[in-house]
Design a protein around this motif. Structure first.
Motif, PDB file in Angstrom:
ATOM      1  N   ALA A 230       0.830  -1.210   0.000  1.00 16.95           N
ATOM      2  CA  ALA A 230       0.000   0.000   0.000  1.00 16.95           C
ATOM      3  C   ALA A 230       0.859   1.253   0.000  1.00 16.95           C
ATOM      4  CB  ALA A 230      -0.929  -0.001   1.213  1.00 16.95           C
ATOM      5  N   GLU A 231       1.959   1.173   0.699  1.00 15.87           N
ATOM      6  CA  GLU A 231       2.821   2.328   0.883  1.00 15.87           C
ATOM      7  C   GLU A 231       3.654   2.648  -0.357  1.00 15.87           C
ATOM      8  OE1 GLU A 231       3.974   4.608   4.486  1.00 15.87           O
ATOM      9  OE2 GLU A 231       2.560   3.001   4.291  1.00 15.87           O
ATOM     10  N   MET A 232       4.084   1.611  -1.071  1.00 11.85           N
ATOM     11  CA  MET A 232       5.147   1.803  -2.060  1.00 11.85           C
ATOM     12  C   MET A 232       4.726   1.670  -3.520  1.00 11.85           C
ATOM     13  SD  MET A 232       7.987   2.288  -0.295  1.00 11.85           S
ATOM     14  CE  MET A 232       9.345   1.850  -1.375  1.00 11.85           C
ATOM     15  N   THR A 233       3.655   0.938  -3.820  1.00 16.22           N
ATOM     16  CA  THR A 233       3.457   0.534  -5.208  1.00 16.22           C
ATOM     17  C   THR A 233       2.300   1.275  -5.884  1.00 16.22           C
ATOM     18  OG1 THR A 233       1.888  -1.238  -4.751  1.00 16.22           O
ATOM     19  CG2 THR A 233       4.196  -1.783  -4.545  1.00 16.22           C
ATOM     20  N   ALA A 249      -4.663  -1.667 -10.187  1.00 14.87           N
ATOM     21  CA  ALA A 249      -4.052  -0.491  -9.580  1.00 14.87           C
ATOM     22  C   ALA A 249      -4.221  -0.629  -8.069  1.00 14.87           C
ATOM     23  CB  ALA A 249      -4.741   0.780 -10.069  1.00 14.87           C
ATOM     24  N   VAL A 250      -3.234  -0.135  -7.316  1.00 10.34           N
ATOM     25  CA  VAL A 250      -3.207  -0.417  -5.881  1.00 10.34           C
ATOM     26  C   VAL A 250      -4.474   0.060  -5.162  1.00 10.34           C
ATOM     27  CG1 VAL A 250      -1.846   1.653  -5.248  1.00 10.34           C
ATOM     28  CG2 VAL A 250      -1.747  -0.386  -3.819  1.00 10.34           C
ATOM     29  N   GLU A 251      -4.989   1.227  -5.529  1.00 12.36           N
ATOM     30  CA  GLU A 251      -6.194   1.747  -4.862  1.00 12.36           C
ATOM     31  C   GLU A 251      -7.385   0.827  -5.134  1.00 12.36           C
ATOM     32  OE1 GLU A 251      -4.407   3.595  -6.962  1.00 12.36           O
ATOM     33  OE2 GLU A 251      -3.405   5.042  -5.646  1.00 12.36           O
ATOM     34  N   ALA A 256     -11.612  -2.551  -3.697  1.00 18.38           N
ATOM     35  CA  ALA A 256     -12.577  -3.516  -4.211  1.00 18.38           C
ATOM     36  C   ALA A 256     -11.879  -4.741  -4.786  1.00 18.38           C
ATOM     37  CB  ALA A 256     -13.440  -2.852  -5.287  1.00 18.38           C
ATOM     38  N   PRO A 257     -11.351  -5.610  -3.906  1.00 14.32           N
ATOM     39  CA  PRO A 257     -10.707  -6.813  -4.409  1.00 14.32           C
ATOM     40  C   PRO A 257     -11.723  -7.682  -5.143  1.00 14.32           C
ATOM     41  CG  PRO A 257     -11.051  -6.969  -2.040  1.00 14.32           C
ATOM     42  CD  PRO A 257     -11.400  -5.575  -2.439  1.00 14.32           C
ATOM     43  N   GLN A 258     -11.317  -8.320  -6.235  1.00 19.61           N
ATOM     44  CA  GLN A 258     -12.272  -9.113  -7.011  1.00 19.61           C
ATOM     45  C   GLN A 258     -11.979 -10.606  -6.963  1.00 19.61           C
ATOM     46  OE1 GLN A 258     -12.546  -7.383 -10.894  1.00 19.61           O
ATOM     47  NE2 GLN A 258     -13.431  -5.482 -10.120  1.00 19.61           N
ATOM     48  N   HIS A 259     -10.892 -10.977  -6.289  1.00 19.98           N
ATOM     49  CA  HIS A 259     -10.624 -12.400  -6.105  1.00 19.98           C
ATOM     50  C   HIS A 259     -10.810 -12.741  -4.624  1.00 19.98           C
ATOM     51  CE1 HIS A 259      -8.708 -16.314  -6.100  1.00 19.98           C
ATOM     52  NE2 HIS A 259      -8.769 -16.294  -7.426  1.00 19.98           N
TER      53      HIS A 259
ATOM     54  N   ASP B 282      -3.274   0.510   3.554  1.00 19.05           N
ATOM     55  CA  ASP B 282      -4.328   1.308   2.950  1.00 19.05           C
ATOM     56  C   ASP B 282      -3.690   2.399   2.083  1.00 19.05           C
ATOM     57  OD1 ASP B 282      -6.411   2.915   2.249  1.00 19.05           O
ATOM     58  OD2 ASP B 282      -7.110   3.296   4.281  1.00 19.05           O
ATOM     59  N   PRO B 283      -3.776   2.219   0.745  1.00 17.87           N
ATOM     60  CA  PRO B 283      -3.075   3.158  -0.140  1.00 17.87           C
ATOM     61  C   PRO B 283      -3.631   4.577  -0.099  1.00 17.87           C
ATOM     62  CG  PRO B 283      -4.376   1.579  -1.408  1.00 17.87           C
ATOM     63  CD  PRO B 283      -4.436   1.137   0.010  1.00 17.87           C
ATOM     64  N   THR B 284      -4.836   4.765   0.444  1.00 19.66           N
ATOM     65  CA  THR B 284      -5.389   6.120   0.448  1.00 19.66           C
ATOM     66  C   THR B 284      -4.755   7.006   1.521  1.00 19.66           C
ATOM     67  OG1 THR B 284      -7.173   5.444   1.933  1.00 19.66           O
ATOM     68  CG2 THR B 284      -7.642   5.360  -0.411  1.00 19.66           C
ATOM     69  N   VAL B 285      -4.106   6.382   2.513  1.00 16.89           N
ATOM     70  CA  VAL B 285      -3.451   7.210   3.530  1.00 16.89           C
ATOM     71  C   VAL B 285      -1.946   7.274   3.301  1.00 16.89           C
ATOM     72  CG1 VAL B 285      -5.198   6.734   5.259  1.00 16.89           C
ATOM     73  CG2 VAL B 285      -3.175   5.314   5.176  1.00 16.89           C
TER      74      VAL B 285
END
Lengths: 344, 341
Positions: A230-233, A249-251, A256-259, B282-285
């Motif tokens: 989440a932080e880096m990619t 895309a990371v967001e 909304a994970p689909q798997h 959490d990529p939004t933060v």
């Protein structure tokens, strides 16, 4: 950030893996460590590859650089294209010119991946010498420059020190200095901070982010840690039992994970509370029941079927096809609509 | 400095324990120093101050989380409590009895009540013993059960931790990491266990398996009113499982409080930095403000003067370099050792 939005608009691939299969032939049978994985890395991008132990995320990376011992290993792929040329067509000598020079790698264990009997200066110098024609003083200057770049405290003094004299964080800085010393176009970082303490991990992640912005290197970040992802990619590939199950895309992936596997993974991570409202009193964690199937077992149908709450009969027979549901969001699941309905 | 927290109403903070006035475990000013020879030829010894004056207590049915980075001494605390390592000074009271003074024989009944689960499920199970035999060993050694009765009890333990009884005859290598950790838990439960020390018990496991084992530990605690000392470097896991949390740095506790207090209102700058260093899934933060600590943890052989954290502390003042901060109760149940907070 500007550079990023620009590349997002017109992504230009620098590395493409096309249908990679890496197998190991052992006495107990054939281990399908990587089973038909494709992904691409765009210029200037950070691609995350996430999955649990044995999912094949590291073997994929090692296969790109052909660092798999053959036998017992065997690498097959339609192509592994770097800047348009197929790395599988290259001779071992040509491959050596790519490794460490155009594509380099940082490993998890800085203690075992540094040579214990060479000084820091010599070790970085060797990489520079192998790929550039420099005098001794120039090499030394370049080495100090690299150590300074990775913010090593007192860099000149470090030249004559051995790996055992350094802390874990400093060793990882040396690894990064080595990997970046020839200004590679692609950096593969395989769990680069997993062996480090959190405060040191924060330092190294911060450093890697700054360097990437400064040098524009494209990065493949392999990790099991969803926080690091989440932080880096910017984009993420999720792997399970040797296959790619989702890419987004990371967001999008976190929202909304689909798997079902990705959704389960996201739900089972304990998170730090942000405020007193979100700090719950000892709730049970969501768990994914069961465990990863053996890599030697039968590979019919969806490999996650036995642990999946959405499973149907079809899942056990037919291997799901990777399909693009929304723009840039790929999933290999027969029941993905149910997840889309759940997560919106 | 070695003030003990008894005088305080520390227990009000954790609602679970208001009924139980005397703690199950009480650690008082515990010190464990290891001698190291300075140089090969030299006769003078110096010491690793692994644990250097640590005090806390654990109530019945309570989980105390003990967090800190590698080398801070948190594992040594756990081993010293069980006397797998002998303390240099201080006391460990179990149900009121000082167990540091007991002989091996006198220790035996206490060993039945205090168990440990290790981090690495690969190296903590004997590869040449069947797992049924491993789990049954404590019952055999303490002459509690044999024959059919033993078999029956081990089978029940297997079922309780989520394994099948017929797996008793298998060997450790036939199990996955998560299953091995379940075997370790079954072994820890075999006797009349009251306290389990978990030394990074889920750190080697994958996330999806980690959640299974954490849930199992929490269920067992409720069922059997167990107390846990949960040692870990993972702040999110500790937040999840603990009632109270202690933070350790270079052999000393720097902060101890109810979970809610320590995560929402941390007082010590080290606790703050630790919490802010954890990457958020959490990529939004992304890009939240971080407190980045400079440098590495200093050596416990020659710890810094004054406050041990002053070399990395963003707030350090001249006083911190000279004077050691007192371990004091800042608000009821919230203990901290810092000059500035």
């Amino acid at each position: 950030m500007d550079l990023m939005t620009k590349t997002m608009k017109r992504p230009e691939p620098i590395l493409e893996i096309d249908n990679l299969r890496t197998t190991f032939h052992t006495r107990d049978g054939v281990i399908r460590a990587v089973d038909g994985v494709s992904y691409r890395l765009n210029r200037g991008e950070v691609l995350g590859v996430v999955g649990e132990s044995g999912c094949g995320k590291s073997v994929t990376a090692l296969s790109i650089l052909q660092l798999i011992q053959k036998p017992p290993g065997q690498i097959e792929a339609t192509a592994i294209r770097f800047n348009g040329k197929n790395l599988l067509d290259l001779s071992e000598r040509q491959m050596q010119r790519i490794r460490g020079n155009e594509i380099s790698m940082v490993f998890q264990e800085p203690m075992t991946s540094l040579n214990p009997i060479l000084t820091v200066g010599r070790q970085i110098g060797l990489v520079i010498d192998a790929h550039a024609d420099l005098s001794r003083t120039e090499t030394k200057n370049k080495t100090v420059e690299m150590l300074r770049l990775v913010r090593m405290p007192s860099p000149k003094q470090r030249l004559d020190e051995y790996p055992h004299q350094l802390s874990g964080g400093m060793r990882q800085r040396v690894m990064i200095a080595m990997a970046l010393s020839c200004n590679p176009q692609v950096l593969i970082a395989d769990e680069p901070t997993t062996a480090l303490d959190v405060t040191i991990q924060a330092q190294i992640l911060n450093l890697m982010n700054d360097l990437r912005e400064q040098l524009g290197t494209a990065v493949i970040m392999i990790t099991h840690d969803l926080g690091v992802i989440a932080e880096m990619t910017q984009r993420v590939v999720v792997m399970y039992a040797g296959r790619k199950v989702e890419e987004a895309a990371v967001e999008d992936l976190f929202r909304a994970p689909q798997h079902p596997y990705t959704a389960g993974l996201l739900a089972s991570v304990p998170r730090l509370a942000e405020d007193s409202r979100s700090l719950k009193d000892r709730m049970r964690l969501k768990e994914i029941p069961g465990m990863v199937p053996a890599t030697t077992s039968a590979r019919q149908g969806c490999l996650f079927a036995d642990r999946c709450s959405y499973v149907t009969d079809r899942c056990r027979i037919e291997t799901p096809i990777l399909e693009e549901s929304t723009s840039g969001h790929w999933t290999a699941c027969w029941e993905t609509e149910k997840l889309v309905a759940n997560y919106g | 400095m070695a003030d003990v927290e008894t005088t305080s109403p520390a227990n009000n903070a954790s609602q679970v324990n208001t009924k139980a006035p005397s703690p199950l475990l009480k650690v008082e000013a515990l010190k464990t120093h290891f001698p190291v020879r300075k140089e090969f030829s030299s006769r003078s010894t110096s010491f690793v101050y692994a644990v250097d004056g640590v005090s806390f207590s654990i109530q019945k049915g309570e989980t105390l989380g003990l967090v800190g980075e590698s080398g801070c001494g948190k594992s040594t605390v756990g081993k010293t409590i069980l006397r797998l390592v002998e303390p240099t000074a201080g006391r460990v009271r179990f149900e009121g009895t000082d167990i540091t003074a007991l002989s091996r024989r006198e220790m035996r009944p206490f060993r039945q009540m205090m168990q440990i689960i290790f981090q690495d499920p690969y190296s903590s199970l004997n590869p040449r013993m069947s797992v049924g035999n491993i789990v049954g060993q404590p019952l055999i050694i303490h002459k509690i059960a044999s024959g059919q009765e033993l078999e029956h009890r081990v089978g029940a333990l297997f079922e309780r931790v989520g394994l099948r009884a017929e797996q008793m005859r298998s060997y450790p290598h036939e199990f996955s990491g998560g299953q091995r950790q379940r075997i370790g838990i079954a072994r820890a439960l075999a006797l009349n266990t009251k306290l389990i020390i978990g030394d990074e018990p889920v750190s080697a496991l994958d996330v999806s398996i980690q959640a299974q084992v954490i849930n199992l530990l929490m269920d067992l605690q409720e069922e059997r009113d167990l107390s846990y000392l949960f040692i870990s470097h993972d702040l999110a896991v500790v937040e999840h499982i603990s009632h109270r949390v202690a933070v350790m740095y270079l052999g000393k506790l720097v902060e101890l409080a109810d979970k809610r207090e320590i995560y929402i209102n941390p007082l010590h700058p080290y606790t703050e930095a630790l919490l802010s260093a954890v990457p958020t899934p959490d990529p939004t933060v992304r890009g939240k403000k971080r407190i980045l600590l400079e440098g590495d943890v200093p050596s416990p052989i020659n710890p810094p003067s004054g406050c041990r954290f002053h070399t990395r502390c963003p707030l350090a003042e001249s006083q911190c370099r000279i004077e050691e901060p007192v371990w004091r109760e800042a608000t009821p149940g919230h203990w901290v050792a810092c000059h500035l907070r």
